[in-house]
Design an enzyme around this catalytic site. Structure first.
Site, PDB file in Angstrom:
ATOM      1  N   SER A 115      34.697 -49.436   6.359  1.00 15.77           N
ATOM      2  CA  SER A 115      34.938 -50.852   6.704  1.00 15.77           C
ATOM      3  C   SER A 115      36.364 -51.073   7.208  1.00 15.77           C
ATOM      4  O   SER A 115      36.580 -51.800   8.195  1.00 15.77           O
ATOM      5  CB  SER A 115      34.640 -51.770   5.508  1.00 15.77           C
ATOM      6  OG  SER A 115      35.311 -51.345   4.347  1.00 15.77           O
ATOM      7  N   HIS A 154      28.355 -46.610   1.700  1.00 16.39           N
ATOM      8  CA  HIS A 154      29.605 -47.376   1.518  1.00 16.39           C
ATOM      9  C   HIS A 154      29.285 -48.593   0.634  1.00 16.39           C
ATOM     10  O   HIS A 154      28.766 -48.433  -0.464  1.00 16.39           O
ATOM     11  CB  HIS A 154      30.146 -47.723   2.912  1.00 16.39           C
ATOM     12  CG  HIS A 154      31.535 -48.301   2.939  1.00 16.39           C
ATOM     13  ND1 HIS A 154      32.440 -48.166   1.933  1.00 16.39           N
ATOM     14  CD2 HIS A 154      32.160 -49.050   3.897  1.00 16.39           C
ATOM     15  CE1 HIS A 154      33.571 -48.779   2.248  1.00 16.39           C
ATOM     16  NE2 HIS A 154      33.422 -49.344   3.430  1.00 16.39           N
ATOM     17  N   HIS A 212      32.769 -39.568  -4.146  1.00 19.01           N
ATOM     18  CA  HIS A 212      33.722 -40.240  -3.257  1.00 19.01           C
ATOM     19  C   HIS A 212      34.281 -39.250  -2.261  1.00 19.01           C
ATOM     20  O   HIS A 212      34.457 -38.073  -2.583  1.00 19.01           O
ATOM     21  CB  HIS A 212      34.875 -40.883  -4.061  1.00 19.01           C
ATOM     22  CG  HIS A 212      35.559 -41.952  -3.296  1.00 19.01           C
ATOM     23  ND1 HIS A 212      36.605 -41.692  -2.439  1.00 19.01           N
ATOM     24  CD2 HIS A 212      35.318 -43.287  -3.221  1.00 19.01           C
ATOM     25  CE1 HIS A 212      36.985 -42.832  -1.887  1.00 19.01           C
ATOM     26  NE2 HIS A 212      36.224 -43.821  -2.332  1.00 19.01           N
ATOM     27  N   ARG A 263      38.835 -48.547 -10.360  1.00 11.74           N
ATOM     28  CA  ARG A 263      38.122 -49.830 -10.188  1.00 11.74           C
ATOM     29  C   ARG A 263      36.899 -49.864 -11.100  1.00 11.74           C
ATOM     30  O   ARG A 263      36.501 -50.921 -11.584  1.00 11.74           O
ATOM     31  CB  ARG A 263      37.719 -50.004  -8.717  1.00 11.74           C
ATOM     32  CG  ARG A 263      38.914 -49.995  -7.757  1.00 11.74           C
ATOM     33  CD  ARG A 263      38.484 -49.984  -6.304  1.00 11.74           C
ATOM     34  NE  ARG A 263      37.732 -48.774  -5.968  1.00 11.74           N
ATOM     35  CZ  ARG A 263      37.159 -48.555  -4.788  1.00 11.74           C
ATOM     36  NH1 ARG A 263      37.254 -49.470  -3.822  1.00 11.74           N
ATOM     37  NH2 ARG A 263      36.490 -47.438  -4.553  1.00 11.74           N
ATOM     38  N   ASP A 277      31.242 -48.937  -7.248  1.00  9.00           N
ATOM     39  CA  ASP A 277      29.924 -49.571  -7.178  1.00  9.00           C
ATOM     40  C   ASP A 277      29.040 -49.264  -8.387  1.00  9.00           C
ATOM     41  O   ASP A 277      28.015 -49.914  -8.587  1.00  9.00           O
ATOM     42  CB  ASP A 277      29.217 -49.128  -5.890  1.00  9.00           C
ATOM     43  CG  ASP A 277      30.019 -49.517  -4.658  1.00  9.00           C
ATOM     44  OD1 ASP A 277      30.501 -50.667  -4.617  1.00  9.00           O
ATOM     45  OD2 ASP A 277      30.181 -48.685  -3.747  1.00  9.00           O
TER      46      ASP A 277
HETATM   47  N1  HAX Z   1      24.455 -37.765  -5.610  1.00 11.61           N
HETATM   48  C1  HAX Z   1      23.889 -36.650  -5.082  1.00 11.61           C
HETATM   49  N2  HAX Z   1      24.500 -35.844  -4.197  1.00 11.61           N
HETATM   50  C2  HAX Z   1      25.759 -36.161  -3.873  1.00 11.61           C
HETATM   51  C3  HAX Z   1      26.432 -37.261  -4.408  1.00 11.61           C
HETATM   52  C4  HAX Z   1      25.724 -38.103  -5.316  1.00 11.61           C
HETATM   53  N3  HAX Z   1      26.256 -39.184  -5.827  1.00 11.61           N
HETATM   54  N4  HAX Z   1      27.687 -37.313  -3.895  1.00 11.61           N
HETATM   55  C5  HAX Z   1      27.782 -36.257  -3.042  1.00 11.61           C
HETATM   56  N5  HAX Z   1      26.637 -35.575  -3.026  1.00 11.61           N
HETATM   57  C6  HAX Z   1      26.287 -34.422  -2.190  1.00 11.61           C
HETATM   58  C7  HAX Z   1      26.391 -34.817  -0.716  1.00 11.61           C
HETATM   59  O1  HAX Z   1      25.215 -35.533  -0.308  1.00 11.61           O
HETATM   60  C8  HAX Z   1      26.575 -33.499  -0.041  1.00 11.61           C
HETATM   61  O2  HAX Z   1      25.314 -32.867  -0.012  1.00 11.61           O
HETATM   62  P1  HAX Z   1      24.844 -31.996   1.286  1.00 11.61           P
HETATM   63  O3  HAX Z   1      25.888 -30.939   1.442  1.00 11.61           O
HETATM   64  O4  HAX Z   1      23.510 -31.484   0.890  1.00 11.61           O
HETATM   65  O5  HAX Z   1      24.817 -32.953   2.429  1.00 11.61           O
HETATM   66  C9  HAX Z   1      27.452 -32.747  -1.045  1.00 11.61           C
HETATM   67  O6  HAX Z   1      27.259 -33.398  -2.315  1.00 11.61           O
HETATM   68  C10 HAX Z   1      28.935 -32.774  -0.708  1.00 11.61           C
HETATM   69  O7  HAX Z   1      29.347 -34.116  -0.559  1.00 11.61           O
HETATM   70  P2  HAX Z   1      30.838 -34.561  -0.933  1.00 11.61           P
HETATM   71  O8  HAX Z   1      31.758 -33.818  -0.029  1.00 11.61           O
HETATM   72  O9  HAX Z   1      31.051 -34.459  -2.391  1.00 11.61           O
HETATM   73  O10 HAX Z   1      30.833 -36.127  -0.579  1.00 11.61           O
HETATM   74  P3  HAX Z   1      31.082 -36.830   0.832  1.00 11.61           P
HETATM   75  O11 HAX Z   1      32.539 -36.979   1.031  1.00 11.61           O
HETATM   76  O12 HAX Z   1      30.308 -36.147   1.901  1.00 11.61           O
HETATM   77  O13 HAX Z   1      30.394 -38.242   0.585  1.00 11.61           O
HETATM   78  C11 HAX Z   1      29.842 -40.169  -0.668  1.00 11.61           C
HETATM   79  C12 HAX Z   1      30.956 -39.190  -0.268  1.00 11.61           C
HETATM   80  C13 HAX Z   1      30.471 -41.343  -1.399  1.00 11.61           C
HETATM   81  C14 HAX Z   1      29.147 -40.685   0.610  1.00 11.61           C
HETATM   82  C15 HAX Z   1      28.829 -39.440  -1.562  1.00 11.61           C
HETATM   83  O14 HAX Z   1      29.464 -39.037  -2.752  1.00 11.61           O
HETATM   84  C16 HAX Z   1      27.601 -40.271  -1.897  1.00 11.61           C
HETATM   85  O15 HAX Z   1      26.638 -40.270  -1.117  1.00 11.61           O
HETATM   86  N6  HAX Z   1      27.596 -41.020  -3.062  1.00 11.61           N
HETATM   87  C17 HAX Z   1      26.514 -41.912  -3.408  1.00 11.61           C
HETATM   88  C18 HAX Z   1      26.604 -43.208  -2.633  1.00 11.61           C
HETATM   89  C19 HAX Z   1      27.766 -44.050  -3.091  1.00 11.61           C
HETATM   90  O16 HAX Z   1      27.971 -44.275  -4.270  1.00 11.61           O
HETATM   91  N7  HAX Z   1      28.545 -44.574  -2.147  1.00 11.61           N
HETATM   92  C20 HAX Z   1      29.688 -45.447  -2.431  1.00 11.61           C
HETATM   93  C21 HAX Z   1      31.019 -44.746  -2.283  1.00 11.61           C
HETATM   94  C22 HAX Z   1      32.211 -45.636  -2.572  1.00 11.61           C
HETATM   95  C23 HAX Z   1      32.296 -46.690  -1.557  1.00 11.61           C
HETATM   96  O17 HAX Z   1      32.554 -46.499  -0.386  1.00 11.61           O
HETATM   97  N8  HAX Z   1      32.042 -47.867  -1.983  1.00 11.61           N
HETATM   98  O18 HAX Z   1      31.933 -48.891  -1.106  1.00 11.61           O
END
Ligand code: HAX
Length: 441
Positions: free
Chosen positions: A241, A271, A318, A327, A373
């Site tokens: 964002s 996000h 994250h 937070r 979140d």
């Molecule tokens: N559950 C399951 N698998 C997860 C995970 C979770 N909560 N978090 C990361 N992973 C997985 C990823 O999908 C990725 O898998 P692949 O290699 O198979 O694609 C692997 O672990 C490595 O990911 P990472 O490097 O640890 O995390 P990223 O930087 O790629 O992504 C995210 C960060 C926040 C998008 C990710 O942790 C996620 O999808 N979390 C769940 C959704 C979420 O809570 N989002 C909110 C984040 C905070 C925010 O922006 N708030 O607004």
């Protein structure tokens, strides 16, 4: 006494001179190196942006102008009788770089009150989309309708001197922030409360009035809104964002167009939409198990089922943080104080005891800890706000504080049009075979 705008201009002039000097002396100093995997993996860890309002440390969490969340909870002015910080104070801090006095915060509240009138055609625009539209869609429609009021767009069309961009941006940012709670509350009451709208209360602070217009008069809900609006406001510049708002703004799109773009990014489930996904996921778990407070064993099984279905556990992980999000902790502290016996809140705490170990076992998740979140929805449900599709709009109203304060800085510092270089895989292959360069203009 200097106005907020005058103080901001003075700070920005100082900072511009400093940056000029830094670039003159150190403009060619290397700040890191980029490896091939980073360009395929979302530019993780590439330093490439300047965002003055806050800085994220992977281990410590977010600091706003050097202050952590617990420090802000102590140092920022509060509402009369309250204990949570007023987000007006955080906005002042992000903009000016110094802690505000009580009077500074009151001045921000008053300025937003004066600017808060929403023209009728904005409500008409919201009414033009079906009620079934997601609240974030309605929110972006409202921001786009408000754009008709942009001073930046008007002055640019008249031929504005680039030295004045910051001034028009400041006015748009202040007006937009002032009006967002009204349109957000309108969307909530339209969609979920039989269109029974509530008029603003001109005597309340920005978050207190927001809570009032949403229909929640409980003083502790108002305190929650003050905390919520403060902690969701900013998370340095690279998140979707903030980065989107900055990127679109770098084309000199006005603050309304820029914020609308950022809000579309916030509406993604990886996000900001994660806040609705968390509660949806917990509600589904409770329904499937037919219990209010699942045991740790039951949660473990459900988490494994979620992962087995190829889904993420919402609220965990994250891109930058490598510990429990402060937070999350701030919200946990709030719930210990106000609702320690609430079964949903206790479910969130139990999930926190179970999920990190399971994610660690996967071996690929870089951060197994909860993010902002993971907790917010349970607090809202406690007060009766069960309509989880609305939660990202609350996040959006708060996030506007950070990204619009940053946009003021972008224009005051004259930050450039953002235009990184992209490559094709074919060009990468040529580069690997030493047949060509992958960079150019
Ligand atoms: N559950 C399951 N698998 C997860 C995970 C979770 N909560 N978090 C990361 N992973 C997985 C990823 O999908 C990725 O898998 P692949 O290699 O198979 O694609 C692997 O672990 C490595 O990911 P990472 O490097 O640890 O995390 P990223 O930087 O790629 O992504 C995210 C960060 C926040 C998008 C990710 O942790 C996620 O999808 N979390 C769940 C959704 C979420 O809570 N989002 C909110 C984040 C905070 C925010 O922006 N708030 O607004």
């Amino acid at each position: 006494m200097a106005t907020l705008k005058e103080r901001f201009k003075a700070r920005a002039d100082e900072q511009s001179a400093e940056i000029k000097d830094i670039l003159k002396k150190h403009g060619n100093k290397k700040i890191g190196e980029v490896v091939l995997s980073q360009i395929y993996q979302g530019m993780r860890g590439i330093t490439g942006l300047v965002t003055e309002t806050s800085l994220l440390d992977a281990k410590e969490g977010i600091r706003f102008r050097g202050y952590s969340i617990p420090e802000l909870q102590k140092k920022l002015p509060k509402a009369p009788g309250g204990t949570e910080p007023l987000p007006e104070g955080l906005f002042y801090l992000m903009l000016i770089g110094e802690l505000p006095t009580e009077q500074d915060v009151l001045d921000v509240t008053n300025s937003w009150q004066r600017r808060s009138h929403v023209p009728n055609y904005v409500f008409d625009a919201i009414e033009a989309v079906p009620k079934s539209s997601h609240p974030m869609t309605q929110f972006v429609v409202a921001i786009m309708a408000l754009q008709n009021e942009s001073i930046f767009a008007k002055k640019y069309a008249e031929g504005m001197n680039k030295k004045d961009y910051w001034d028009a941006t400041f006015d748009d940012a202040m007006t937009l922030i002032a009006r967002l709670p009204r349109v957000a509350a309108y969307i909530y009451r339209r969609k979920y409360k039989d269109e029974k709208h509530i008029q603003p209360d001109g005597l309340l602070d920005w978050s207190g009035n927001f809570a009032h217009m949403l229909g929640f008069e409980d003083e502790s809900f108002k305190e929650l809104m003050r905390l919520y609006m403060t902690i969701h406001a900013d998370h340095e510049g690279g998140n979707v964002s903030a980065h989107t708002t900055h990127l679109v703004g770098s084309a000199l799109s006005d603050p309304y167009l820029s914020l609308a773009a950022g809000m579309n990014g916030l509406a993604g489930p990886l996000h900001g939409l994660a806040n609705q996904e968390v509660i949806k996921w917990i509600f589904e778990m409770r329904e499937e198990l037919a219990v209010k407070l699942p045991t740790k064993e039951q949660i473990k099984k459900y988490v494994k089922k979620t992962l087995g279905e190829g889904k993420v556990v919402p609220g965990y992980g994250h891109a930058v943080l490598r510990k429990t999000d402060p937070r999350f902790t701030a919200q946990m502290e709030f719930s210990k104080k106000h609702m320690a016996d609430d079964p949903l809140v206790n479910t969130v705490w139990r999930i926190y005891e179970v999920v990190p170990d399971i994610l660690k076992e996967l071996g690929k998740v870089k951060n197994p800890w909860p993010n902002v979140d993971a907790h917010s929805g349970a607090l809202l449900v406690h007060y009766g706000m069960v309509e989880y599709e609305f939660y990202t709009v609350l996040f959006g109203v708060s996030r506007a504080l950070g990204v619009l304060a940053s946009l003021c800085w972008d224009r005051a510092l004259g930050l450039a049009l953002e235009r990184p270089k992209s490559v094709t895989t074919a060009s990468v292959k040529e580069w690997l075979e030493d047949k060509g360069e992958i960079w150019g203009d």
